[in-house]
Design a protein around this motif. Structure first.
Motif, mmCIF file in Angstrom:
data_model
loop_
_atom_site.group_PDB
_atom_site.id
_atom_site.type_symbol
_atom_site.label_atom_id
_atom_site.label_comp_id
_atom_site.label_asym_id
_atom_site.label_seq_id
_atom_site.Cartn_x
_atom_site.Cartn_y
_atom_site.Cartn_z
ATOM 1 N N SER A 11 49.366 41.721 27.038
ATOM 2 C CA SER A 11 49.689 40.327 26.738
ATOM 3 C C SER A 11 51.188 40.250 26.470
ATOM 4 O O SER A 11 51.846 41.269 26.215
ATOM 5 N N ASP A 13 52.690 39.397 23.947
ATOM 6 C CA ASP A 13 53.032 39.911 22.620
ATOM 7 C C ASP A 13 52.608 41.370 22.424
ATOM 8 O O ASP A 13 52.555 41.875 21.317
ATOM 9 N N PRO A 19 40.983 44.346 27.517
ATOM 10 C CA PRO A 19 41.311 43.387 28.580
ATOM 11 C C PRO A 19 40.140 43.080 29.505
ATOM 12 O O PRO A 19 40.060 41.996 30.069
ATOM 13 N N ASN A 27 39.240 38.579 21.228
ATOM 14 C CA ASN A 27 39.754 38.038 22.487
ATOM 15 C C ASN A 27 39.338 38.877 23.692
ATOM 16 O O ASN A 27 39.985 38.841 24.741
ATOM 17 N N TRP A 30 40.290 39.039 27.959
ATOM 18 C CA TRP A 30 41.393 38.090 28.113
ATOM 19 C C TRP A 30 42.061 38.114 29.480
ATOM 20 O O TRP A 30 42.674 37.128 29.875
ATOM 21 N N THR A 31 41.923 39.177 30.256
ATOM 22 C CA THR A 31 42.569 39.213 31.574
ATOM 23 C C THR A 31 41.915 38.270 32.573
ATOM 24 O O THR A 31 42.571 37.820 33.507
ATOM 25 N N HIS A 34 41.231 33.709 30.772
ATOM 26 C CA HIS A 34 42.272 32.694 30.578
ATOM 27 C C HIS A 34 43.310 32.652 31.685
ATOM 28 O O HIS A 34 44.245 31.871 31.619
ATOM 29 N N THR A 35 43.155 33.483 32.713
ATOM 30 C CA THR A 35 44.149 33.551 33.775
ATOM 31 C C THR A 35 43.431 33.559 35.118
ATOM 32 O O THR A 35 42.509 34.343 35.338
ATOM 33 N N PHE A 148 50.447 39.546 31.060
ATOM 34 C CA PHE A 148 49.738 38.280 31.178
ATOM 35 C C PHE A 148 50.395 37.233 30.280
ATOM 36 O O PHE A 148 50.819 37.548 29.167
ATOM 37 N N LEU A 150 49.937 35.315 27.905
ATOM 38 C CA LEU A 150 49.070 35.018 26.762
ATOM 39 C C LEU A 150 49.668 35.627 25.503
ATOM 40 O O LEU A 150 50.262 36.710 25.558
ATOM 41 N N LEU A 152 48.115 36.956 22.081
ATOM 42 C CA LEU A 152 46.803 37.267 21.510
ATOM 43 C C LEU A 152 46.847 37.527 20.014
ATOM 44 O O LEU A 152 45.812 37.561 19.365
#
Length: 190
Positions: A11, A13, A19, A27, A30-31, A34-35, A148, A150, A152
């Motif tokens: 991410s 951050d 992922p 989360n 997340w890969t 949200h993408t 990504f 994002l 998180l």
């Protein structure tokens, strides 16, 4: 000397935890949640399988991947490739028998010795704690990052917070994709 490549979904951050949907992280997944998926953003993953000659994993990632990856067509090139697992607790009985040669390494010194052997690149997947230790020990030669768009917050990080001298990296490949994912390939400058 063999090249040690750390590959990660990251991410913005710096989080690398779960992922692909691994349980236990708020989360998780997340890969893809949200993408938008764009195949071209993942081209490097197929290339990694073609270029690598061995896989290095920490215990947690090995225990997560070994029941699943041997039967996945997405990871077919890794099936017979030697796997090295860095763990102080795993035993030979904990290793799977359907995923090529599996060897337990007990220390980062053993990883350093592995790098001195003949052969091609060694790829490190997942393995956040191992990656931090490898980087702090100066054993990583290259990073393959898919970053990504994002934030998180909490979660396992790729890079340690150890107070150390600056480590310079050289950007050798990069690309930005329509979904906001960025490919960043860095060589570690020695």
């Amino acid at each position: 000397m063999r090249t040690l490549i750390s590959t990660a979904f990251l991410s913005l951050d710096g989080v690398v935890e779960a992922p692909g949907g691994e349980p236990g992280y708020r989360n998780s997944g997340w890969t893809f949640k949200h993408t938008e998926f764009l195949p071209e953003a993942f081209e490097i993953k197929g290339r990694e399988q073609k270029e690598a000659t061995a896989v290095l994993l920490g215990r947690v990632s090995y225990q997560a991947f070994s029941p699943v990856w041997p039967d996945m067509e997405d990871f077919a090139d890794y099936r017979e490739m030697p796997k090295y697992v860095v763990s102080s607790t795993l035993t030979e009985d904990d290793l799977v028998s359907n995923w090529g040669e599996n060897t337990i390494l007990r220390s980062l010194d053993e990883v350093a010795a592995l790098k001195e052997t003949e052969g091609g690149p060694i790829i490190v997947h997942g393995s956040a704690a191992l990656n931090r230790g490898l980087a702090d020990a100066g054993l990583i030669d290259r990073y393959h990052l898919l970053v990504f768009p994002l934030l998180l917050g909490a979660g396992k990080r790729l890079f340690s917070t150890t107070d150390k001298d600056t480590q310079k990296l050289k950007l050798v490949e990069h690309e930005a994709y329509a979904n906001g994912v960025q490919k960043q390939v860095f060589d570690v400058v020695r």
